[in-house]
Design a protein around this motif. Structure first.
Motif, PDB file in Angstrom:
ATOM      1  N   ASP A 144       0.819  -1.211   0.000  1.00 58.69           N
ATOM      2  CA  ASP A 144       0.000   0.000   0.000  1.00 58.69           C
ATOM      3  C   ASP A 144       0.856   1.265   0.000  1.00 58.69           C
ATOM      4  O   ASP A 144       0.532   2.237  -0.685  1.00 58.69           O
ATOM      5  CB  ASP A 144      -0.935   0.007   1.214  1.00 58.69           C
ATOM      6  CG  ASP A 144      -2.080  -0.991   1.064  1.00 58.69           C
ATOM      7  OD1 ASP A 144      -2.336  -1.416  -0.083  1.00 58.69           O
ATOM      8  OD2 ASP A 144      -2.706  -1.339   2.083  1.00 58.69           O
ATOM      9  N   ASP A 145       1.954   1.267   0.754  1.00 61.78           N
ATOM     10  CA  ASP A 145       2.768   2.477   0.837  1.00 61.78           C
ATOM     11  C   ASP A 145       3.696   2.650  -0.363  1.00 61.78           C
ATOM     12  O   ASP A 145       4.359   3.694  -0.501  1.00 61.78           O
ATOM     13  CB  ASP A 145       3.597   2.498   2.134  1.00 61.78           C
ATOM     14  CG  ASP A 145       4.526   1.296   2.252  1.00 61.78           C
ATOM     15  OD1 ASP A 145       4.420   0.377   1.411  1.00 61.78           O
ATOM     16  OD2 ASP A 145       5.348   1.270   3.190  1.00 61.78           O
ATOM     17  N   TYR A 146       3.725   1.653  -1.253  1.00 64.46           N
ATOM     18  CA  TYR A 146       4.562   1.755  -2.463  1.00 64.46           C
ATOM     19  C   TYR A 146       3.732   1.972  -3.729  1.00 64.46           C
ATOM     20  O   TYR A 146       4.278   2.246  -4.786  1.00 64.46           O
ATOM     21  CB  TYR A 146       5.405   0.483  -2.604  1.00 64.46           C
ATOM     22  CG  TYR A 146       6.495   0.567  -3.664  1.00 64.46           C
ATOM     23  CD1 TYR A 146       7.573   1.433  -3.521  1.00 64.46           C
ATOM     24  CD2 TYR A 146       6.430  -0.225  -4.810  1.00 64.46           C
ATOM     25  CE1 TYR A 146       8.570   1.505  -4.501  1.00 64.46           C
ATOM     26  CE2 TYR A 146       7.412  -0.153  -5.794  1.00 64.46           C
ATOM     27  CZ  TYR A 146       8.483   0.715  -5.632  1.00 64.46           C
ATOM     28  OH  TYR A 146       9.465   0.794  -6.592  1.00 64.46           O
ATOM     29  N   LYS A 147       2.400   1.883  -3.619  1.00 71.95           N
ATOM     30  CA  LYS A 147       1.538   1.965  -4.803  1.00 71.95           C
ATOM     31  C   LYS A 147       1.705   3.279  -5.558  1.00 71.95           C
ATOM     32  O   LYS A 147       1.876   3.293  -6.787  1.00 71.95           O
ATOM     33  CB  LYS A 147       0.073   1.771  -4.414  1.00 71.95           C
ATOM     34  CG  LYS A 147      -0.310   0.329  -4.111  1.00 71.95           C
ATOM     35  CD  LYS A 147      -1.792   0.207  -3.817  1.00 71.95           C
ATOM     36  CE  LYS A 147      -2.172  -1.207  -3.382  1.00 71.95           C
ATOM     37  NZ  LYS A 147      -2.004  -2.192  -4.447  1.00 71.95           N
ATOM     38  N   ALA A 148       1.611   4.411  -4.854  1.00 71.72           N
ATOM     39  CA  ALA A 148       1.721   5.712  -5.520  1.00 71.72           C
ATOM     40  C   ALA A 148       3.077   5.854  -6.210  1.00 71.72           C
ATOM     41  O   ALA A 148       3.171   6.354  -7.340  1.00 71.72           O
ATOM     42  CB  ALA A 148       1.507   6.846  -4.524  1.00 71.72           C
ATOM     43  N   LYS A 149       4.140   5.390  -5.531  1.00 68.62           N
ATOM     44  CA  LYS A 149       5.481   5.492  -6.102  1.00 68.62           C
ATOM     45  C   LYS A 149       5.632   4.576  -7.317  1.00 68.62           C
ATOM     46  O   LYS A 149       6.225   4.966  -8.332  1.00 68.62           O
ATOM     47  CB  LYS A 149       6.527   5.154  -5.050  1.00 68.62           C
ATOM     48  CG  LYS A 149       7.954   5.429  -5.505  1.00 68.62           C
ATOM     49  CD  LYS A 149       8.954   5.222  -4.376  1.00 68.62           C
ATOM     50  CE  LYS A 149      10.367   5.533  -4.835  1.00 68.62           C
ATOM     51  NZ  LYS A 149      11.357   5.317  -3.755  1.00 68.62           N
ATOM     52  N   ALA A 150       5.093   3.349  -7.233  1.00 71.32           N
ATOM     53  CA  ALA A 150       5.174   2.407  -8.358  1.00 71.32           C
ATOM     54  C   ALA A 150       4.454   2.966  -9.573  1.00 71.32           C
ATOM     55  O   ALA A 150       4.967   2.935 -10.703  1.00 71.32           O
ATOM     56  CB  ALA A 150       4.576   1.056  -7.956  1.00 71.32           C
ATOM     57  N   LEU A 151       3.252   3.495  -9.352  1.00 68.96           N
ATOM     58  CA  LEU A 151       2.478   4.077 -10.441  1.00 68.96           C
ATOM     59  C   LEU A 151       3.237   5.250 -11.050  1.00 68.96           C
ATOM     60  O   LEU A 151       3.330   5.391 -12.275  1.00 68.96           O
ATOM     61  CB  LEU A 151       1.120   4.528  -9.894  1.00 68.96           C
ATOM     62  CG  LEU A 151       0.028   4.928 -10.883  1.00 68.96           C
ATOM     63  CD1 LEU A 151      -1.347   4.636 -10.288  1.00 68.96           C
ATOM     64  CD2 LEU A 151       0.132   6.407 -11.238  1.00 68.96           C
ATOM     65  N   SER A 152       3.791   6.082 -10.190  1.00 67.89           N
ATOM     66  CA  SER A 152       4.524   7.262 -10.642  1.00 67.89           C
ATOM     67  C   SER A 152       5.776   6.876 -11.426  1.00 67.89           C
ATOM     68  O   SER A 152       6.090   7.475 -12.458  1.00 67.89           O
ATOM     69  CB  SER A 152       4.893   8.120  -9.426  1.00 67.89           C
ATOM     70  OG  SER A 152       5.496   9.321  -9.812  1.00 67.89           O
ATOM     71  N   LEU A 153       6.503   5.855 -10.961  1.00 68.18           N
ATOM     72  CA  LEU A 153       7.738   5.443 -11.629  1.00 68.18           C
ATOM     73  C   LEU A 153       7.480   4.886 -13.026  1.00 68.18           C
ATOM     74  O   LEU A 153       8.278   5.104 -13.942  1.00 68.18           O
ATOM     75  CB  LEU A 153       8.470   4.408 -10.774  1.00 68.18           C
ATOM     76  CG  LEU A 153       9.154   4.952  -9.514  1.00 68.18           C
ATOM     77  CD1 LEU A 153       9.689   3.815  -8.662  1.00 68.18           C
ATOM     78  CD2 LEU A 153      10.272   5.932  -9.880  1.00 68.18           C
ATOM     79  N   VAL A 154       6.371   4.170 -13.197  1.00 63.52           N
ATOM     80  CA  VAL A 154       6.044   3.686 -14.540  1.00 63.52           C
ATOM     81  C   VAL A 154       5.763   4.862 -15.466  1.00 63.52           C
ATOM     82  O   VAL A 154       6.177   4.874 -16.632  1.00 63.52           O
ATOM     83  CB  VAL A 154       4.835   2.721 -14.493  1.00 63.52           C
ATOM     84  CG1 VAL A 154       4.318   2.426 -15.896  1.00 63.52           C
ATOM     85  CG2 VAL A 154       5.236   1.421 -13.821  1.00 63.52           C
ATOM     86  N   MET A 155       5.085   5.877 -14.934  1.00 68.58           N
ATOM     87  CA  MET A 155       4.782   7.052 -15.741  1.00 68.58           C
ATOM     88  C   MET A 155       6.061   7.796 -16.143  1.00 68.58           C
ATOM     89  O   MET A 155       6.064   8.538 -17.130  1.00 68.58           O
ATOM     90  CB  MET A 155       3.857   7.991 -14.974  1.00 68.58           C
ATOM     91  CG  MET A 155       2.519   7.377 -14.588  1.00 68.58           C
ATOM     92  SD  MET A 155       1.454   7.047 -15.991  1.00 68.58           S
ATOM     93  CE  MET A 155       0.725   8.650 -16.230  1.00 68.58           C
ATOM     94  N   VAL A 156       7.150   7.593 -15.387  1.00 66.97           N
ATOM     95  CA  VAL A 156       8.429   8.239 -15.710  1.00 66.97           C
ATOM     96  C   VAL A 156       8.906   7.830 -17.100  1.00 66.97           C
ATOM     97  O   VAL A 156       9.625   8.587 -17.763  1.00 66.97           O
ATOM     98  CB  VAL A 156       9.485   7.886 -14.631  1.00 66.97           C
ATOM     99  CG1 VAL A 156      10.894   8.192 -15.110  1.00 66.97           C
ATOM    100  CG2 VAL A 156       9.210   8.670 -13.362  1.00 66.97           C
ATOM    101  N   GLY A 157       8.511   6.646 -17.542  1.00 65.64           N
ATOM    102  CA  GLY A 157       8.896   6.208 -18.881  1.00 65.64           C
ATOM    103  C   GLY A 157       8.535   7.207 -19.955  1.00 65.64           C
ATOM    104  O   GLY A 157       9.175   7.270 -21.015  1.00 65.64           O
ATOM    105  N   GLY A 158       7.514   8.006 -19.678  1.00 62.81           N
ATOM    106  CA  GLY A 158       7.100   9.020 -20.637  1.00 62.81           C
ATOM    107  C   GLY A 158       8.122  10.120 -20.847  1.00 62.81           C
ATOM    108  O   GLY A 158       8.094  10.817 -21.863  1.00 62.81           O
ATOM    109  N   VAL A 159       9.056  10.308 -19.887  1.00 63.70           N
ATOM    110  CA  VAL A 159      10.096  11.336 -20.051  1.00 63.70           C
ATOM    111  C   VAL A 159      10.979  10.992 -21.246  1.00 63.70           C
ATOM    112  O   VAL A 159      11.214  11.829 -22.132  1.00 63.70           O
ATOM    113  CB  VAL A 159      10.950  11.472 -18.775  1.00 63.70           C
ATOM    114  CG1 VAL A 159      12.053  12.494 -18.973  1.00 63.70           C
ATOM    115  CG2 VAL A 159      10.075  11.853 -17.591  1.00 63.70           C
TER     116      VAL A 159
END
Length: 406
Positions: free
Chosen positions: A135-150
């Protein structure tokens, strides 16, 4: 973390693989954004009103297949669904290639629809990253995948600039061929994803009825944030190449603006998850809506290159906060067995709205102009801000009541 420890950590390994797939996916999106309105304009001549119809149909394809895609993955698993989506993307790129080769607007529209259908699977990369996360890693995991867009922001439009003339004199054909090549790369990458098979009860009839889930204030605000944050970005982004073309800018100029826009969409993902954990999801959503409003202000101020550049960067940044924030908030509104249908319903509503925004952008730009196109974004963002204020007040009232009872 050592390489051996990283490989043994299933969640982090999945996040890395999905981030790479995200690079390729959003590279094809950036290429399409920079290219398709201009390819359509080339086919249509003076009838500029229809220039964003292929982009509109991409969103229709996304909207109409997003719920079936979510439910399918709820039955057969993420990897099988991502494989099918990548295969559709390969076909979509080839159809669009054929469209510009024979100068068929109808084929370009079909290619757009297929690319949208492929995207309905790929947009679940972000949710897949949370499937095995704590639960405490969900936001970070979601955010890190979105980093691929950079990286996609650098690779996609740059590839479009390089490929636009490789089949000269058939302009834009090379861009769509490269989109198919990137989809092949996605197909190979997703074979490495390791996510447990879905539980047997995870389907359309699992858990609470959707009508009950959708009445939750948390669900309402999550959807409104994603829906209107994304619609505003689509409205401005789809019209930008047309507006710049009308102002005398060339393809390289508009591709550069889209490149900066895509980078701004995903660069914040390095820290969006941290910001959500520190300040809470609602303040981040509100900040995103306010930043998207600034995009309209910058566009109102002029039609120079830097107006287009800065405004598109602002709308990209605002989208990130609204969309990542909305997606994070959504994960708190459902139980495990309700995941597939809730995520699918969320995406159906979001992409239905963005489809209308894509259709509206071409019409507004051709009939009313750039100023009106930007003004149309403001009521949607006001709704997001109002919804955040409403939920925040509700949560504070509930917290005060619990404190009083204690």
């Amino acid at each position: 973390m050592a390489v051996s420890e990283f490989l043994a950590d299933r969640t982090r390994r999945n996040v890395a693989i999905l981030a790479l797939a995200q690079v390729l996916f959003h590279s094809t999106q950036g290429m399409a954004i920079a290219t398709t309105p201009l390819a359509a304009l080339q086919m249509l001549g003076d009838n500029k009103t229809w220039a964003t119809v292929p982009i509109f149909l991409a969103h229709v394809g996304l909207m109409t297949t997003t719920l079936p895609a979510a439910l399918l993955m709820g039955r057969v698993g993420r990897r099988a669904g991502f494989t099918l989506g990548a295969m559709i993307g390969i076909v979509g790129g080839l159809v669009s290639f054929a469209a510009v080769w024979v100068q068929s607007f109808a084929l370009l529209c079909l290619g757009g629809f297929l690319q949208g259908a492929a995207a309905s699977f790929a947009w679940h990369y972000r949710f897949a990253a949370t499937d095995t996360a704590s639960d405490d890693y969900k936001a970070k995991a979601l955010s890190l995948v979105m980093v691929g867009g950079v990286l996609a922001g650098l690779i996609g439009p740059q590839t479009a600039k390089w490929a636009v003339g490789i089949f000269d004199p058939v302009l834009f054909a090379g861009v769509y061929m490269m989109a198919s090549v990137f989809a092949v790369g996605m197909l190979l990458l997703v074979q490495l994803v390791r996510i447990p098979n879905p539980v047997r009860t995870e389907g359309a009839s699992s858990g609470r009825p959707m009508s009950e889930i959708m009445r939750q204030p948390m669900f309402v605000v999550a959807v409104l944030s994603s829906m209107f944050g994304y619609a505003v970005m689509t409205l401005v982004m789809s019209a930008t190449p047309l507006a710049m073309n009308g102002c005398g800018f060339g393809f390289a100029d508009s591709a550069t603006v889209i490149q900066a826009h895509v980078i701004a969409m995903f660069l914040p993902s390095f820290f969006t998850g941290h910001l959500i954990n520190r300040f809470g999801v609602l303040p981040i959503i509100a900040a995103g809506a306010a930043i998207e409003m600034l995009c309209a202000v910058v566009n109102f101020m002029g039609i120079g290159f830097f107006n287009f550049l800065i405004a598109n960067m602002l709308v990209g940044l605002g989208w990130n906060f609204c969309y990542v924030g909305g997606s994070t908030l959504l994960t708190k509104s459902y139980r495990t067995e309700e995941k597939a249908k809730v995520q699918g319903t969320h995406d159906f509503l979001v992409y239905g709205t963005t489809a209308m925004a894509a259709a509206l952008s071409g019409t507004l730009q051709a009939q009313a102009g750039w100023t009106v196109t930007n003004a149309a974004s403001l009521p949607m963002l006001a709704i997001v801000l109002g919804a955040v204020f409403w939920l925040s007040r509700m949560q504070k009232t509930a917290a005060a009541a619990r404190q009083h009872e204690a």
